[in-house]
Design a protein around this motif. Structure first.
Motif, mmCIF file in Angstrom:
data_model
loop_
_atom_site.group_PDB
_atom_site.id
_atom_site.type_symbol
_atom_site.label_atom_id
_atom_site.label_comp_id
_atom_site.label_asym_id
_atom_site.label_seq_id
_atom_site.Cartn_x
_atom_site.Cartn_y
_atom_site.Cartn_z
ATOM 1 N N ARG A 153 0.937 -1.142 0.030
ATOM 2 C CA ARG A 153 -0.011 0.250 -0.062
ATOM 3 C C ARG A 153 0.666 1.199 0.028
ATOM 4 N N LYS A 154 1.847 1.287 0.792
ATOM 5 C CA LYS A 154 2.853 2.319 0.715
ATOM 6 C C LYS A 154 3.428 2.644 -0.559
ATOM 7 N N ILE A 155 3.699 1.566 -1.366
ATOM 8 C CA ILE A 155 4.224 1.880 -2.573
ATOM 9 C C ILE A 155 3.071 2.465 -3.530
ATOM 10 N N GLY A 156 1.755 2.025 -3.438
ATOM 11 C CA GLY A 156 0.791 2.525 -4.156
ATOM 12 C C GLY A 156 0.636 3.878 -3.923
ATOM 13 N N ARG A 157 0.742 4.285 -2.478
ATOM 14 C CA ARG A 157 0.333 5.626 -2.281
ATOM 15 C C ARG A 157 1.545 6.395 -2.930
ATOM 16 N N LEU A 158 2.794 6.040 -2.949
ATOM 17 C CA LEU A 158 3.927 6.647 -3.670
ATOM 18 C C LEU A 158 3.565 6.824 -5.122
ATOM 19 N N ALA A 159 2.675 5.934 -5.662
ATOM 20 C CA ALA A 159 2.335 6.072 -6.959
ATOM 21 C C ALA A 159 1.180 6.964 -7.266
ATOM 22 N N GLY A 160 0.604 7.451 -6.087
ATOM 23 C CA GLY A 160 -0.449 8.530 -6.194
ATOM 24 C C GLY A 160 -1.909 8.015 -6.191
ATOM 25 N N MET A 161 -1.869 6.807 -5.559
ATOM 26 C CA MET A 161 -3.462 6.220 -5.321
ATOM 27 C C MET A 161 -3.707 6.341 -3.751
ATOM 28 N N ASP A 162 -4.818 6.588 -3.429
ATOM 29 C CA ASP A 162 -5.226 6.839 -2.130
ATOM 30 C C ASP A 162 -5.737 5.310 -1.596
ATOM 31 N N ASN A 163 -5.901 5.070 -0.175
ATOM 32 C CA ASN A 163 -6.082 3.839 0.376
ATOM 33 C C ASN A 163 -7.412 3.101 -0.214
ATOM 34 N N ASP A 164 -8.430 4.114 -0.470
ATOM 35 C CA ASP A 164 -9.637 3.570 -0.517
ATOM 36 C C ASP A 164 -9.696 2.652 -1.808
#
Length: 223
Positions: A153-164
């Protein structure tokens, strides 16, 4: 295809309790998918046409390379942090090579990483994949499943995606089942037994140095 039992469902922390992170096999396709629901299905029942091929490069390039890789494979990480960048600069970006990336699932974290990488669609896939491989030594050693998923998830957030958005992707049981069926179809069709493996203009090749890649590609280009 052989009927298989697939454990399908959520990859959210709530759906991970009680599962030990163990590799039951060293061969592709042995993934047990973490989740809250069980389903028994045949690969023949799953429509894999909904899975998008992840492709970079000119559609009319004279050389097509298909890579089979696992996001938890150290050799795959080494390829993407080194030779792939050279390949992209010299052959993909110059219109000589069309490159297709296909995931192989050795284990559950490899599937979770695949679902997360695909969460951003085609436009973000290769950038997210690069982040996954770059941080592989950290997130893959997270220990328990919840920690591993949070690392992704942290990597996904780095790519600009939110938790939802990330949670919706990771909890998509239907997508997980379809990806596993798609992976099996591709892997068995091309007789893939290790990663990374490559299909260069229809001929299967094992992992190799960039110099050997150049030799094979230049031969296909007639140069």
């Amino acid at each position: 295809m052989q009927r298989r039992n697939l454990i399908l469902g959520a990859v959210a922390v709530a759906g991970l309790g009680g599962w030990a992170l163990t590799r039951t096999s060293a061969t592709p396709g042995s993934t047990a998918i973490v989740g809250a629901a069980n389903a028994q299905s045949s690969d023949a029942d799953v429509d894999t046409s909904t899975i998008t091929e992840m492709v970079v490069g000119d559609a009319d390039a004279p050389v097509t390379i298909i890579e089979y890789a696992s996001f938890t494979c150290p050799h795959c990480a080494a390829f993407h942090q080194g030779p792939f960048k050279q390949l992209k600069a010299e052959y993909i970006d110059t219109g000589k090579v069309r490159f297709i990336y296909r995931e192989v699932y050795f284990d559950r974290p490899g599937l979770w990483a695949s679902m997360m990488a695909r969460c951003g669609g085609e436009a973000k896939f290769f950038g997210i994949a690069d982040l996954i491989y770059k941080g592989q030594s950290d997130w893959v050693r997270g220990g328990d499943p919840a920690t591993i998923v949070e690392g992704l998830r942290k990597i996904g957030r780095l790519a600009g995606m939110d938790n939802d958005t990330l949670n919706a992707c990771l909890q998509d049981a239907d997508k997980a089942q379809t990806l596993v069926a798609w992976e099996t179809e591709n892997r068995e069709g091309d007789d893939i037994t290790s990663t990374p493996s490559f299909i260069i203009n229809g001929t299967k090749q094992s992992n190799m140095s960039y110099a050997d890649f150049k030799t094979l590609i230049d031969a296909e280009l007639g140069s």
